[in-house]
Design a protein around this motif. Structure first.
Motif, PDB file in Angstrom:
ATOM      1  N   GLU A 161       0.843   5.364   1.008  1.00 57.84           N
ATOM      2  CA  GLU A 161       0.168   6.489   1.651  1.00 57.84           C
ATOM      3  C   GLU A 161       1.147   7.647   1.673  1.00 57.84           C
ATOM      4  O   GLU A 161       2.236   7.548   2.228  1.00 57.84           O
ATOM      5  CB  GLU A 161      -0.285   6.159   3.063  1.00 57.84           C
ATOM      6  CG  GLU A 161      -1.067   7.309   3.673  1.00 57.84           C
ATOM      7  CD  GLU A 161      -1.735   6.957   4.981  1.00 57.84           C
ATOM      8  OE1 GLU A 161      -1.497   7.688   5.960  1.00 57.84           O
ATOM      9  OE2 GLU A 161      -2.480   5.953   5.007  1.00 57.84           O
ATOM     10  N   SER A 164      -3.828   7.810  -0.814  1.00 61.20           N
ATOM     11  CA  SER A 164      -3.690   6.402  -0.438  1.00 61.20           C
ATOM     12  C   SER A 164      -4.037   5.530  -1.629  1.00 61.20           C
ATOM     13  O   SER A 164      -5.012   5.787  -2.334  1.00 61.20           O
ATOM     14  CB  SER A 164      -4.640   6.048   0.713  1.00 61.20           C
ATOM     15  OG  SER A 164      -4.340   6.806   1.844  1.00 61.20           O
ATOM     16  N   VAL A 197      -4.395   1.359  -2.235  1.00 66.41           N
ATOM     17  CA  VAL A 197      -4.353   0.047  -1.596  1.00 66.41           C
ATOM     18  C   VAL A 197      -5.081  -0.970  -2.465  1.00 66.41           C
ATOM     19  O   VAL A 197      -5.980  -0.624  -3.224  1.00 66.41           O
ATOM     20  CB  VAL A 197      -5.004   0.063  -0.183  1.00 66.41           C
ATOM     21  CG1 VAL A 197      -4.240   0.968   0.758  1.00 66.41           C
ATOM     22  CG2 VAL A 197      -6.455   0.485  -0.240  1.00 66.41           C
ATOM     23  N   ALA A 220       0.846  -1.187   0.000  1.00 69.54           N
ATOM     24  CA  ALA A 220       0.000   0.000   0.000  1.00 69.54           C
ATOM     25  C   ALA A 220       0.886   1.244   0.000  1.00 69.54           C
ATOM     26  O   ALA A 220       2.002   1.227   0.499  1.00 69.54           O
ATOM     27  CB  ALA A 220      -0.897  -0.009   1.232  1.00 69.54           C
ATOM     28  N   CYS A 244      -3.727  13.776   1.585  1.00 69.71           N
ATOM     29  CA  CYS A 244      -3.236  12.424   1.822  1.00 69.71           C
ATOM     30  C   CYS A 244      -3.703  11.586   0.642  1.00 69.71           C
ATOM     31  O   CYS A 244      -4.903  11.545   0.337  1.00 69.71           O
ATOM     32  CB  CYS A 244      -3.789  11.857   3.126  1.00 69.71           C
ATOM     33  SG  CYS A 244      -3.221  10.165   3.440  1.00 69.71           S
ATOM     34  N   TRP A 301     -12.660   9.122  -3.813  1.00 68.40           N
ATOM     35  CA  TRP A 301     -12.068   7.804  -3.986  1.00 68.40           C
ATOM     36  C   TRP A 301     -12.581   7.156  -5.268  1.00 68.40           C
ATOM     37  O   TRP A 301     -13.626   7.534  -5.803  1.00 68.40           O
ATOM     38  CB  TRP A 301     -12.382   6.908  -2.789  1.00 68.40           C
ATOM     39  CG  TRP A 301     -13.856   6.698  -2.582  1.00 68.40           C
ATOM     40  CD1 TRP A 301     -14.695   7.458  -1.807  1.00 68.40           C
ATOM     41  CD2 TRP A 301     -14.684   5.704  -3.201  1.00 68.40           C
ATOM     42  NE1 TRP A 301     -15.980   6.989  -1.904  1.00 68.40           N
ATOM     43  CE2 TRP A 301     -16.004   5.912  -2.745  1.00 68.40           C
ATOM     44  CE3 TRP A 301     -14.423   4.663  -4.083  1.00 68.40           C
ATOM     45  CZ2 TRP A 301     -17.065   5.110  -3.145  1.00 68.40           C
ATOM     46  CZ3 TRP A 301     -15.489   3.856  -4.494  1.00 68.40           C
ATOM     47  CH2 TRP A 301     -16.791   4.082  -4.016  1.00 68.40           C
ATOM     48  N   THR A 325     -12.920  12.969   1.251  1.00 68.78           N
ATOM     49  CA  THR A 325     -12.098  12.010   0.517  1.00 68.78           C
ATOM     50  C   THR A 325     -12.825  11.680  -0.776  1.00 68.78           C
ATOM     51  O   THR A 325     -13.985  11.256  -0.757  1.00 68.78           O
ATOM     52  CB  THR A 325     -11.883  10.716   1.339  1.00 68.78           C
ATOM     53  OG1 THR A 325     -11.193  11.060   2.544  1.00 68.78           O
ATOM     54  CG2 THR A 325     -11.083   9.690   0.550  1.00 68.78           C
ATOM     55  N   ARG A 382       1.560  11.901   2.281  1.00 69.90           N
ATOM     56  CA  ARG A 382       1.051  13.192   2.737  1.00 69.90           C
ATOM     57  C   ARG A 382       1.897  14.235   2.030  1.00 69.90           C
ATOM     58  O   ARG A 382       3.093  14.343   2.295  1.00 69.90           O
ATOM     59  CB  ARG A 382       1.149  13.309   4.249  1.00 69.90           C
ATOM     60  CG  ARG A 382       0.250  12.300   4.925  1.00 69.90           C
ATOM     61  CD  ARG A 382       0.186  12.473   6.436  1.00 69.90           C
ATOM     62  NE  ARG A 382      -0.596  11.424   7.032  1.00 69.90           N
ATOM     63  CZ  ARG A 382      -1.921  11.362   7.042  1.00 69.90           C
ATOM     64  NH1 ARG A 382      -2.621  12.320   6.491  1.00 69.90           N
ATOM     65  NH2 ARG A 382      -2.564  10.359   7.605  1.00 69.90           N
TER      66      ARG A 382
END
Length: 145
Positions: free
Chosen positions: A5, A53, A55, A3, A51, A113, A111, A7
């Motif tokens: 992540e 991400s 995954v 994954a 942020c 997504w 967020t 910032r």
């Protein structure tokens, strides 16, 4: 694949850097991640802390990309861009490449997504057929004050 992540500040310089950090992922994943980051730059502001991400998500070939920013305002919407416009197609691309996508709001921001699946069908917000009850016309940050 592990994954990721990150910032980072949402800046034009961060876009190719993000693409480079995701070089082990499929092209569609890299494109969706950079388009979501670009939306923050365009609609929330250059330098906004985000942020990002990436995954693996429940199932073979499924990857979830999330870009979180501190501004809870704005309703993402897929908009039509003029044929001669230099921009305005980011969420059109995300919608075409993602199996599904959407927005989650919280007290500290939102967020945006999406989930990319190797064998995919174009999606509206929330799922293939607008499973969240919307008609598929809502989803980027166009027109956000």
């Amino acid at each position: 694949m592990r994954a990721v992540e990150l910032r980072i500040p949402a800046t034009p310089k961060a876009v190719p850097e993000l693409r480079h950090r995701l070089r082990g992922y499929d092209y569609d994943v890299r494109l969706c991640a950079t388009e979501l980051l670009t939306n923050v730059i365009e609609h929330v502001g250059d330098g906004t802390p985000v942020c990002v991400s990436v995954v693996r998500a429940g199932g073979p070939g499924r990857t979830r990309i999330e870009v979180t920013d501190p501004d809870p305002r704005g309703t993402p919407a897929v908009l039509s861009a003029a044929e001669t416009a230099e921009g305005g197609r980011g969420l059109v691309l995300v919608s075409a490449l993602a199996h599904r996508w959407g927005v989650e709001r919280g007290p500290g921001g939102k967020t945006v997504w999406c989930e990319v699946v190797r064998e995919r069908e174009p999606a509206g917000p929330g799922g293939r057929d607008g499973e969240d009850g919307r008609d598929g016309a809502v989803a980027g940050l166009g027109g956000v004050p």
